[in-house]
Write an enzyme that holds these catalytic residues in place. Sequence first.
Site, PDB file in Angstrom:
ATOM      1  N   ARG A 167       0.801  -1.010  -0.060  1.00 27.14           N
ATOM      2  CA  ARG A 167      -0.035  -0.028   0.029  1.00 27.14           C
ATOM      3  C   ARG A 167       0.776   1.231  -0.169  1.00 27.14           C
ATOM      4  O   ARG A 167       0.502   2.306  -0.220  1.00 27.14           O
ATOM      5  CB  ARG A 167      -0.818  -0.119   1.279  1.00 27.14           C
ATOM      6  CG  ARG A 167      -0.420  -0.081   2.618  1.00 27.14           C
ATOM      7  CD  ARG A 167      -1.388  -0.135   3.561  1.00 27.14           C
ATOM      8  NE  ARG A 167      -0.753  -0.292   5.047  1.00 27.14           N
ATOM      9  CZ  ARG A 167      -0.467  -1.325   5.504  1.00 27.14           C
ATOM     10  NH1 ARG A 167      -0.788  -2.483   4.838  1.00 27.14           N
ATOM     11  NH2 ARG A 167      -0.102  -1.271   6.728  1.00 27.14           N
ATOM     12  N   TYR A 168       2.295   1.099   0.083  1.00 27.23           N
ATOM     13  CA  TYR A 168       2.907   2.277   0.397  1.00 27.23           C
ATOM     14  C   TYR A 168       3.732   2.424  -1.107  1.00 27.23           C
ATOM     15  O   TYR A 168       4.643   3.119  -1.211  1.00 27.23           O
ATOM     16  CB  TYR A 168       3.989   2.271   1.365  1.00 27.23           C
ATOM     17  CG  TYR A 168       3.102   2.252   2.693  1.00 27.23           C
ATOM     18  CD1 TYR A 168       2.386   3.280   3.064  1.00 27.23           C
ATOM     19  CD2 TYR A 168       3.592   1.143   3.857  1.00 27.23           C
ATOM     20  CE1 TYR A 168       1.517   3.138   4.445  1.00 27.23           C
ATOM     21  CE2 TYR A 168       2.875   0.936   4.961  1.00 27.23           C
ATOM     22  CZ  TYR A 168       2.139   2.064   5.201  1.00 27.23           C
ATOM     23  OH  TYR A 168       1.300   1.902   6.336  1.00 27.23           O
ATOM     24  N   LEU A 169       3.653   1.332  -1.896  1.00 23.73           N
ATOM     25  CA  LEU A 169       4.542   1.429  -3.197  1.00 23.73           C
ATOM     26  C   LEU A 169       3.675   1.761  -4.390  1.00 23.73           C
ATOM     27  O   LEU A 169       2.413   1.488  -4.453  1.00 23.73           O
ATOM     28  CB  LEU A 169       4.912   0.201  -3.560  1.00 23.73           C
ATOM     29  CG  LEU A 169       5.924  -0.573  -2.412  1.00 23.73           C
ATOM     30  CD1 LEU A 169       6.222  -2.227  -2.584  1.00 23.73           C
ATOM     31  CD2 LEU A 169       7.096   0.098  -2.318  1.00 23.73           C
TER      32      LEU A 169
END
Length: 400
Positions: free
Chosen positions: A100-102
């Site tokens: 979800r952070y990429l």
Amino acid sequence: NQYVHASNIRSIPGIIDELKPSQRKVLWTCINKVTKEIRVSSLAGLVTQYTHYHHGESSTCETVIKMAQDFMGSNNINLLKPKGQFGTRHSNGKDAASPRYLYTQCMPIVKLLFPPDDYPVYEYTNVDGHVAEPKNMVPIIPFLLVNGSMGMGTGWACNIPSHNVRDIINNTRRYIREDHFVKMNVYIKGFKGKIDDKYYGSYTVDGDFTVTELPPGMETVKFKEKILKLGGKIQEFHTDTQVKFVIYDIKEDQLKKLLTTPIKNVWYGFDNSVIPLDQKSIFVSHGIERVKLYEKRKEFQLNQLMETHKEMLLKVKFIQDVKLNKINFNENPEQTMVELGHDLKLLDLPIRKLGQTKQLQEKMNQILKDIQVLTNTTVTQMWNKELDELEQSLYSKKRK
């Protein structure tokens, strides 16, 4: 056995495009549905929806992350763009952040490796009555040799090392002109050690040992543990992309042994079934498919141009009949249109288009020229032109 076959399809890479089904689904979704950066976790959902992927989204996220990694020992050419922490060489990519952070999207090189002109003539898979991704994406070079591949099926495994894309392009050109194949050496982008039939890390001796490169795939932490097990002392000065150890109290032959790993050569690929491979056979299998695709593409484009020319010809004939008052729009024009052999859709033509005979004539002349050019273009010329574009993209920056 159906399970064995399905397991091998999932795990052993395709000979023609180097992709396993999950990778093919990811790449096809990115090409068609992703126009700007997208969160990896969102992309996994999009892949499931667009290509009717039946497995979990976590495995799709893992596939996306591996396809975007660009550290030494991962991909020589990564097809997806890594925006964020996609892992480092120190943990072999296991230290990637949560999906979800990429963010990712296609790399520009994808359009050169898999030209968009091919897409209309690909054969597509059918999943539960829905058209999904192509059965085989055919790149302009045998991509299986660029990044190599690793897979563990049922009863079969595959471990093909990576090679230099420049050597692969040169051998592809040799294949096109039916010249002798030249055997290629293993190559790993960013690796500063030595390669023959093994990988050798590099070090210098100055009273103590300074290790500046580990063999591909060797994790920094695991190497450190091995040194400590042998009773050595260690200092570390790494960056994200570089390794630097200073090591004391250890024998040189022990260090040499730790810095040497074998090159695994298990050459199998999937093409309807698992088959044994070597460098040359990959070029031959790929070349046959690529030539077939160029022939299909040329035929498709010629048919499209002829269809467009035919439509314009009918428009010109219709406009001329209108100008000659053969069609009376006040009294049942449909019947007159049918009698004169016109398509009734032409009645929806805007009035301003009725004065554009000259522009249509010019366009038709251009299409006839395009048909002539395409008819005279050989498969070899088409292939070489696309290889030139790929080479220019890969090496033009270095040439400047």
